[in-house]
Motif scaffolding. Structure first.
Motif, mmCIF file in Angstrom:
data_model
loop_
_atom_site.group_PDB
_atom_site.id
_atom_site.type_symbol
_atom_site.label_atom_id
_atom_site.label_comp_id
_atom_site.label_asym_id
_atom_site.label_seq_id
_atom_site.Cartn_x
_atom_site.Cartn_y
_atom_site.Cartn_z
ATOM 1 N N GLY A 46 5.286 7.774 2.584
ATOM 2 C CA GLY A 46 4.218 7.564 3.560
ATOM 3 C C GLY A 46 3.473 6.252 3.405
ATOM 4 N N GLU A 47 2.725 5.934 4.437
ATOM 5 C CA GLU A 47 1.924 4.710 4.472
ATOM 6 C C GLU A 47 0.894 4.676 3.344
ATOM 7 O OE1 GLU A 47 0.764 0.996 5.875
ATOM 8 O OE2 GLU A 47 2.423 2.204 6.616
ATOM 9 N N GLU A 48 0.262 5.806 3.099
ATOM 10 C CA GLU A 48 -0.749 5.857 2.035
ATOM 11 C C GLU A 48 -0.131 5.558 0.673
ATOM 12 O OE1 GLU A 48 -3.645 9.154 -0.021
ATOM 13 O OE2 GLU A 48 -3.369 9.276 2.142
ATOM 14 N N GLU A 49 1.058 6.110 0.431
ATOM 15 C CA GLU A 49 1.745 5.853 -0.838
ATOM 16 C C GLU A 49 2.148 4.383 -0.950
ATOM 17 O OE1 GLU A 49 3.843 10.199 -1.323
ATOM 18 O OE2 GLU A 49 4.498 8.827 0.263
ATOM 19 N N GLU A 50 2.630 3.841 0.142
ATOM 20 C CA GLU A 50 3.021 2.439 0.139
ATOM 21 C C GLU A 50 1.820 1.528 -0.121
ATOM 22 O OE1 GLU A 50 5.259 -0.939 2.825
ATOM 23 O OE2 GLU A 50 4.788 0.978 3.731
ATOM 24 N N GLN A 51 0.705 1.830 0.531
ATOM 25 C CA GLN A 51 -0.507 1.030 0.329
ATOM 26 C C GLN A 51 -0.981 1.133 -1.112
ATOM 27 O OE1 GLN A 51 -2.084 -1.098 2.374
ATOM 28 N NE2 GLN A 51 -0.441 -0.783 3.841
ATOM 29 N N ARG A 52 -0.953 2.319 -1.670
ATOM 30 C CA ARG A 52 -1.388 2.517 -3.057
ATOM 31 C C ARG A 52 -0.553 1.692 -4.021
ATOM 32 N NH1 ARG A 52 0.347 5.594 -7.001
ATOM 33 N NH2 ARG A 52 -1.092 6.204 -8.635
ATOM 34 N N LEU A 53 0.770 1.747 -3.868
ATOM 35 C CA LEU A 53 1.645 0.970 -4.744
ATOM 36 C C LEU A 53 1.457 -0.526 -4.518
ATOM 37 C CD1 LEU A 53 4.922 3.083 -4.686
ATOM 38 C CD2 LEU A 53 3.122 3.027 -6.424
ATOM 39 N N GLY A 54 1.217 -0.922 -3.282
ATOM 40 C CA GLY A 54 0.969 -2.328 -2.987
ATOM 41 C C GLY A 54 -0.294 -2.847 -3.650
ATOM 42 N N VAL A 55 -1.324 -2.019 -3.661
ATOM 43 C CA VAL A 55 -2.583 -2.414 -4.312
ATOM 44 C C VAL A 55 -2.379 -2.547 -5.819
ATOM 45 C CG1 VAL A 55 -4.910 -1.586 -4.873
ATOM 46 C CG2 VAL A 55 -4.094 -1.513 -2.525
ATOM 47 N N ILE A 56 -1.630 -1.633 -6.399
ATOM 48 C CA ILE A 56 -1.352 -1.712 -7.840
ATOM 49 C C ILE A 56 -0.575 -2.988 -8.149
ATOM 50 C CG2 ILE A 56 -0.097 -0.644 -9.756
ATOM 51 C CD1 ILE A 56 -0.740 2.088 -8.401
ATOM 52 N N ALA A 57 0.441 -3.284 -7.348
ATOM 53 C CA ALA A 57 1.235 -4.502 -7.559
ATOM 54 C C ALA A 57 0.374 -5.749 -7.407
ATOM 55 C CB ALA A 57 2.411 -4.536 -6.587
ATOM 56 N N ARG A 58 -0.520 -5.745 -6.423
ATOM 57 C CA ARG A 58 -1.411 -6.874 -6.216
ATOM 58 C C ARG A 58 -2.310 -7.079 -7.430
ATOM 59 N NH1 ARG A 58 -6.286 -7.549 -5.835
ATOM 60 N NH2 ARG A 58 -7.220 -9.360 -4.934
ATOM 61 N N GLU A 59 -2.811 -5.995 -7.987
ATOM 62 C CA GLU A 59 -3.668 -6.100 -9.164
ATOM 63 C C GLU A 59 -2.901 -6.648 -10.360
ATOM 64 O OE1 GLU A 59 -6.975 -5.857 -9.536
ATOM 65 O OE2 GLU A 59 -6.933 -5.711 -7.356
ATOM 66 N N ALA A 60 -1.624 -6.308 -10.472
ATOM 67 C CA ALA A 60 -0.797 -6.870 -11.550
ATOM 68 C C ALA A 60 -0.675 -8.385 -11.384
ATOM 69 C CB ALA A 60 0.580 -6.216 -11.563
ATOM 70 N N ILE A 61 -0.489 -8.849 -10.154
ATOM 71 C CA ILE A 61 -0.413 -10.284 -9.893
ATOM 72 C C ILE A 61 -1.731 -10.957 -10.276
ATOM 73 C CG2 ILE A 61 -0.284 -12.019 -8.048
ATOM 74 C CD1 ILE A 61 1.735 -10.069 -6.676
#
Length: 129
Positions: A46-61
């Motif tokens: 789902g979109e919510e799961e995708e957004q959550r993982l995207g935010v985590i990846a962004r924070e890693a960057i």
């Protein structure tokens, strides 16, 4: 600067980099679980799961950029920034990545420079389209 000062800067960078690595590995594992679930006919990714993982990846960057910029860049010495040096290339590439609009948090007082491009998630849903 004394050796303990360098150790403190190195330790700060090491902590940020280790945190970013753990976040990316966890994010990748969760992404794979979601893809396997979707491919097996379970609840779609789902979109919510995708957004959550995207935010985590962004924070890693952000963590990697902060380690490079705040701890390492200020302490590696000017010769490390000469053209062709390994750190110069790393710093240049991360600066380009960190300045990408996708990796900056939106500011309510600044209008976006352009509308966000639509993204396809077909490859995530196993639809083969």
């Amino acid at each position: 600067m004394t050796v303990p000062d360098h150790q403190r800067w190195y330790g700060g960078a090491l902590g940020k980099l280790a945190t970013a690595e753990a976040a990316v590995l966890s994010c990748a594992a969760e992404h794979m679980e979601l893809c396997v679930r979707t491919a097996a006919g379970g609840k779609p990714y789902g979109e919510e799961e995708e957004q959550r993982l995207g935010v985590i990846a962004r924070e890693a960057i952000v963590q990697v950029w902060e380690a490079l910029d705040q701890q390492l860049f200020r302490n590696v010495g000017s010769s490390a920034m000469n053209a062709g040096q390994r750190f110069e290339g790393l710093y240049r590439d991360m600066a380009m990545n960190a300045s990408h609009p996708q990796h900056r948090l939106p500011r309510p007082d600044v209008p976006p420079t352009r509308p966000a491009a639509p993204r396809s998630r077909c490859h995530l849903r196993g639809s083969g389209r």
